[in-house]
Design a protein around this motif. Structure first.
Motif, PDB file in Angstrom:
ATOM      1  N   GLN A 127      -9.410   4.494  -1.830  1.00 26.16           N
ATOM      2  CA  GLN A 127      -8.127   4.103  -1.276  1.00 26.16           C
ATOM      3  C   GLN A 127      -8.056   2.582  -1.224  1.00 26.16           C
ATOM      4  O   GLN A 127      -8.944   1.928  -0.691  1.00 26.16           O
ATOM      5  N   VAL A 128      -6.980   2.046  -1.773  1.00 22.14           N
ATOM      6  CA  VAL A 128      -6.824   0.596  -1.804  1.00 22.14           C
ATOM      7  C   VAL A 128      -6.325   0.109  -0.444  1.00 22.14           C
ATOM      8  O   VAL A 128      -5.391   0.672   0.127  1.00 22.14           O
ATOM      9  N   GLN A 129      -6.961  -0.940   0.049  1.00 23.04           N
ATOM     10  CA  GLN A 129      -6.530  -1.548   1.304  1.00 23.04           C
ATOM     11  C   GLN A 129      -6.474  -3.049   1.145  1.00 23.04           C
ATOM     12  O   GLN A 129      -7.383  -3.659   0.557  1.00 23.04           O
ATOM     13  N   LEU A 130      -5.411  -3.631   1.673  1.00 23.83           N
ATOM     14  CA  LEU A 130      -5.273  -5.080   1.747  1.00 23.83           C
ATOM     15  C   LEU A 130      -5.068  -5.427   3.212  1.00 23.83           C
ATOM     16  O   LEU A 130      -4.158  -4.895   3.856  1.00 23.83           O
ATOM     17  N   VAL A 131      -5.897  -6.308   3.716  1.00 19.28           N
ATOM     18  CA  VAL A 131      -5.828  -6.664   5.131  1.00 19.28           C
ATOM     19  C   VAL A 131      -5.657  -8.164   5.258  1.00 19.28           C
ATOM     20  O   VAL A 131      -6.539  -8.934   4.868  1.00 19.28           O
ATOM     21  N   GLU A 132      -4.512  -8.562   5.815  1.00 12.28           N
ATOM     22  CA  GLU A 132      -4.221  -9.979   5.989  1.00 12.28           C
ATOM     23  C   GLU A 132      -4.723 -10.455   7.347  1.00 12.28           C
ATOM     24  O   GLU A 132      -4.816  -9.675   8.304  1.00 12.28           O
ATOM     25  N   SER A 133      -4.995 -11.734   7.411  1.00 18.26           N
ATOM     26  CA  SER A 133      -5.365 -12.367   8.673  1.00 18.26           C
ATOM     27  C   SER A 133      -4.990 -13.832   8.599  1.00 18.26           C
ATOM     28  O   SER A 133      -4.736 -14.374   7.511  1.00 18.26           O
ATOM     29  N   GLY A 134      -4.957 -14.461   9.781  1.00 19.09           N
ATOM     30  CA  GLY A 134      -4.744 -15.903   9.818  1.00 19.09           C
ATOM     31  C   GLY A 134      -3.365 -16.349  10.250  1.00 19.09           C
ATOM     32  O   GLY A 134      -3.114 -17.550  10.379  1.00 19.09           O
ATOM     33  N   GLY A 135      -2.460 -15.424  10.491  1.00 17.92           N
ATOM     34  CA  GLY A 135      -1.143 -15.829  10.957  1.00 17.92           C
ATOM     35  C   GLY A 135      -1.199 -16.349  12.378  1.00 17.92           C
ATOM     36  O   GLY A 135      -2.220 -16.288  13.052  1.00 17.92           O
ATOM     37  N   GLY A 136      -0.066 -16.875  12.830  1.00 22.21           N
ATOM     38  CA  GLY A 136      -0.004 -17.366  14.192  1.00 22.21           C
ATOM     39  C   GLY A 136       1.164 -18.286  14.395  1.00 22.21           C
ATOM     40  O   GLY A 136       2.108 -18.313  13.593  1.00 22.21           O
ATOM     41  N   LEU A 137       1.091 -19.035  15.485  1.00 19.06           N
ATOM     42  CA  LEU A 137       2.158 -19.967  15.866  1.00 19.06           C
ATOM     43  C   LEU A 137       1.688 -21.392  15.596  1.00 19.06           C
ATOM     44  O   LEU A 137       0.572 -21.771  15.988  1.00 19.06           O
ATOM     45  N   VAL A 138       2.536 -22.159  14.958  1.00 16.67           N
ATOM     46  CA  VAL A 138       2.189 -23.543  14.645  1.00 16.67           C
ATOM     47  C   VAL A 138       3.459 -24.383  14.733  1.00 16.67           C
ATOM     48  O   VAL A 138       4.559 -23.883  14.508  1.00 16.67           O
ATOM     49  N   LEU A 198       0.501  -0.875 -11.023  1.00 16.52           N
ATOM     50  CA  LEU A 198       0.569  -0.430  -9.633  1.00 16.52           C
ATOM     51  C   LEU A 198       0.635  -1.628  -8.695  1.00 16.52           C
ATOM     52  O   LEU A 198      -0.032  -2.639  -8.918  1.00 16.52           O
ATOM     53  N   LYS A 199       1.413  -1.484  -7.644  1.00 18.16           N
ATOM     54  CA  LYS A 199       1.524  -2.521  -6.623  1.00 18.16           C
ATOM     55  C   LYS A 199       0.998  -1.985  -5.310  1.00 18.16           C
ATOM     56  O   LYS A 199       1.268  -0.844  -4.936  1.00 18.16           O
ATOM     57  N   TYR A 200       0.283  -2.848  -4.615  1.00 16.43           N
ATOM     58  CA  TYR A 200      -0.232  -2.506  -3.295  1.00 16.43           C
ATOM     59  C   TYR A 200       0.165  -3.612  -2.322  1.00 16.43           C
ATOM     60  O   TYR A 200       0.220  -4.787  -2.700  1.00 16.43           O
ATOM     61  N   TRP A 201       0.383  -3.213  -1.079  1.00 16.14           N
ATOM     62  CA  TRP A 201       0.806  -4.159  -0.053  1.00 16.14           C
ATOM     63  C   TRP A 201      -0.103  -4.081   1.171  1.00 16.14           C
ATOM     64  O   TRP A 201      -0.581  -2.997   1.538  1.00 16.14           O
ATOM     65  N   GLY A 202      -0.284  -5.234   1.793  1.00 18.28           N
ATOM     66  CA  GLY A 202      -0.929  -5.261   3.093  1.00 18.28           C
ATOM     67  C   GLY A 202       0.101  -4.985   4.181  1.00 18.28           C
ATOM     68  O   GLY A 202       1.280  -4.775   3.914  1.00 18.28           O
ATOM     69  N   GLN A 203      -0.365  -5.024   5.426  1.00 16.20           N
ATOM     70  CA  GLN A 203       0.506  -4.700   6.553  1.00 16.20           C
ATOM     71  C   GLN A 203       1.309  -5.913   7.014  1.00 16.20           C
ATOM     72  O   GLN A 203       2.264  -5.760   7.784  1.00 16.20           O
TER      73      GLN A 203
END
Length: 121
Positions: free
Chosen positions: A1-12, A108-113
């Motif tokens: 199962q393909v998974q993409l997990v983003e991180s690093g967002g926030g307030l700036v 095929l295209k996959y997306w993170g959350q």
């Protein structure tokens, strides 16, 4: 199962910097193009705009609005793609999505959350 997990967002604050990362699993990372999209608040039809991309071979490409301020990179040994965002503007607030494009018999295209980036004035 393909998974993409983003991180690093926030307030700036406007003019500041953030770095986003996307970790991929379940896919042969070196064979896929990677992209970052932004969905602005209230975007009609939940439209996502392409911000930056990096090919399987490592060639980057940028939307005109971020050229010179954003840098996309990939580490095939860690199955990750990173986007360094400098001199951020308030209009760049939105949810940033990592996207993988896998070419084969079918494309095929996959997306993170998605990860939220908020740039205050």
């Amino acid at each position: 199962q393909v998974q993409l997990v983003e991180s690093g967002g926030g307030l700036v604050q406007a003019g500041g910097s953030l770095s986003l990362s996307c970790a991929a699993s379940g896919i042969t990372f070196r064979n896929i193009d990677m992209r970052w999209y932004r969905q602005a608040p209230g975007a009609p039809g939940r439209q996502r705009d392409l911000v930056a991309s990096i090919s399987r071979g490592g060639s980057p490409d940028y939307a005109d609005s971020v050229e010179g301020r954003f840098t996309i990179s990939r580490d095939n040994s860690k199955n990750t793609v990173r986007m360094q965002m400098n001199s951020l503007k308030s209009e760049e607030t939105g949810v940033y999505y990592c996207n993988a494009l896998a070419y084969g018999t079918l494309t095929l295209k996959y997306w993170g959350q998605g990860t939220q980036v908020t740039v205050s004035r």
